[in-house]
Design a protein around this motif. Sequence first.
Motif, mmCIF file in Angstrom:
data_model
loop_
_atom_site.group_PDB
_atom_site.id
_atom_site.type_symbol
_atom_site.label_atom_id
_atom_site.label_comp_id
_atom_site.label_asym_id
_atom_site.label_seq_id
_atom_site.Cartn_x
_atom_site.Cartn_y
_atom_site.Cartn_z
ATOM 1 N N ALA A 160 36.504 38.703 30.769
ATOM 2 C CA ALA A 160 36.842 37.852 31.914
ATOM 3 C C ALA A 160 38.102 38.334 32.621
ATOM 4 C CB ALA A 160 37.010 36.403 31.446
ATOM 5 N N LYS A 161 39.080 38.799 31.864
ATOM 6 C CA LYS A 161 40.346 39.254 32.454
ATOM 7 C C LYS A 161 40.181 40.543 33.264
ATOM 8 C CE LYS A 161 41.708 41.693 28.215
ATOM 9 N NZ LYS A 161 41.490 43.054 28.749
ATOM 10 N N ASP A 162 39.126 41.315 32.972
ATOM 11 C CA ASP A 162 38.895 42.571 33.691
ATOM 12 C C ASP A 162 38.244 42.353 35.055
ATOM 13 O OD1 ASP A 162 39.723 44.352 31.527
ATOM 14 O OD2 ASP A 162 37.889 43.702 30.509
ATOM 15 N N ILE A 163 37.527 41.253 35.193
ATOM 16 C CA ILE A 163 36.721 41.052 36.395
ATOM 17 C C ILE A 163 37.561 40.943 37.670
ATOM 18 C CG2 ILE A 163 35.093 39.470 37.540
ATOM 19 C CD1 ILE A 163 33.837 39.043 34.727
ATOM 20 N N PRO A 164 38.654 40.146 37.704
ATOM 21 C CA PRO A 164 39.468 40.121 38.921
ATOM 22 C C PRO A 164 40.097 41.472 39.249
ATOM 23 C CG PRO A 164 39.961 38.221 37.543
ATOM 24 C CD PRO A 164 39.135 39.159 36.719
ATOM 25 N N ILE A 165 40.425 42.239 38.225
ATOM 26 C CA ILE A 165 41.004 43.567 38.431
ATOM 27 C C ILE A 165 39.980 44.483 39.097
ATOM 28 C CG2 ILE A 165 41.938 45.608 37.263
ATOM 29 C CD1 ILE A 165 42.956 43.667 35.049
ATOM 30 N N LEU A 166 38.772 44.485 38.561
ATOM 31 C CA LEU A 166 37.705 45.304 39.131
ATOM 32 C C LEU A 166 37.345 44.856 40.548
ATOM 33 C CD1 LEU A 166 35.247 45.852 36.165
ATOM 34 C CD2 LEU A 166 36.102 47.635 37.675
ATOM 35 N N ALA A 167 37.430 43.548 40.784
ATOM 36 C CA ALA A 167 37.060 43.021 42.102
ATOM 37 C C ALA A 167 38.009 43.488 43.197
ATOM 38 C CB ALA A 167 37.036 41.495 42.058
ATOM 39 N N LYS A 168 39.226 43.872 42.819
ATOM 40 C CA LYS A 168 40.226 44.268 43.787
ATOM 41 C C LYS A 168 40.211 45.755 44.087
ATOM 42 C CE LYS A 168 43.445 40.508 42.731
ATOM 43 N NZ LYS A 168 44.783 40.161 42.173
ATOM 44 N N GLU A 169 39.486 46.535 43.320
ATOM 45 C CA GLU A 169 39.501 47.990 43.496
ATOM 46 C C GLU A 169 38.936 48.395 44.861
ATOM 47 O OE1 GLU A 169 37.546 50.004 40.332
ATOM 48 O OE2 GLU A 169 39.077 49.511 38.859
#
Length: 219
Positions: A210-219
């Motif tokens: 879950a913590k990775d998803i916002p990071i990936l969404a911003k790439e």
Amino acid sequence: MKLKVIITGATGMVGEGVMQECIANPKVEKILLLNRKPSGVVHPKVTEILHNNFSDISPIVDQLKGYDACYFCLGVSSVGMKEEAYYAVTYTLTLNFARSLAAVNPGMTFCYVSGAGTDSSEKGKIMWARVKGKTENDLTKLPFKAVYNFRPAFMKATKGAKNLKPIYKIFSFMYVFRVIFPYYFLTLEEVGKAMINVTFNGYSTHTIEAKDIPILAKE
């Protein structure tokens, strides 16, 4: 390069949200929906195939060639289900579908919607977590270009979503807790963007917490 993607489960909340992001995202040029019942979606990017048996996609498999990614959002809740029935839908159906798809699209990226708390050891006491863990583990063994297992927690539906279960409407207020737990209260827009971005750029691990998803969404 623009993406051609397959989405399953677009008549459910998660699949609909991912589809909405793919429609809105200029990186995606073509969307194939695989559903058991009509989605009612009409858009120049979208084509739909209706198929009743996702465990056997051999009658339609030739129509699935040439796609860059599959966003597998099909799934059921384990509430009230015995392990045998849940295993049949969650593991057997998913693996049968994915094996057939990998045979015609080995260069494809496969994104599987799993869940926070999934048990990769396959040995824990929680039934759904064991079954999801085995599903994740065996998907990563298939000859796709890459497999990413998404483990979202609470997800806020995209505005205008039609496929909302009553329980999500009741608990939608909980999204305010994102202020305290920013990585566990997500939007489906973020999930869709993360899938698109991981298709283009990859990621350091097959397990997308879950913590990775916002990071990936911003790439």
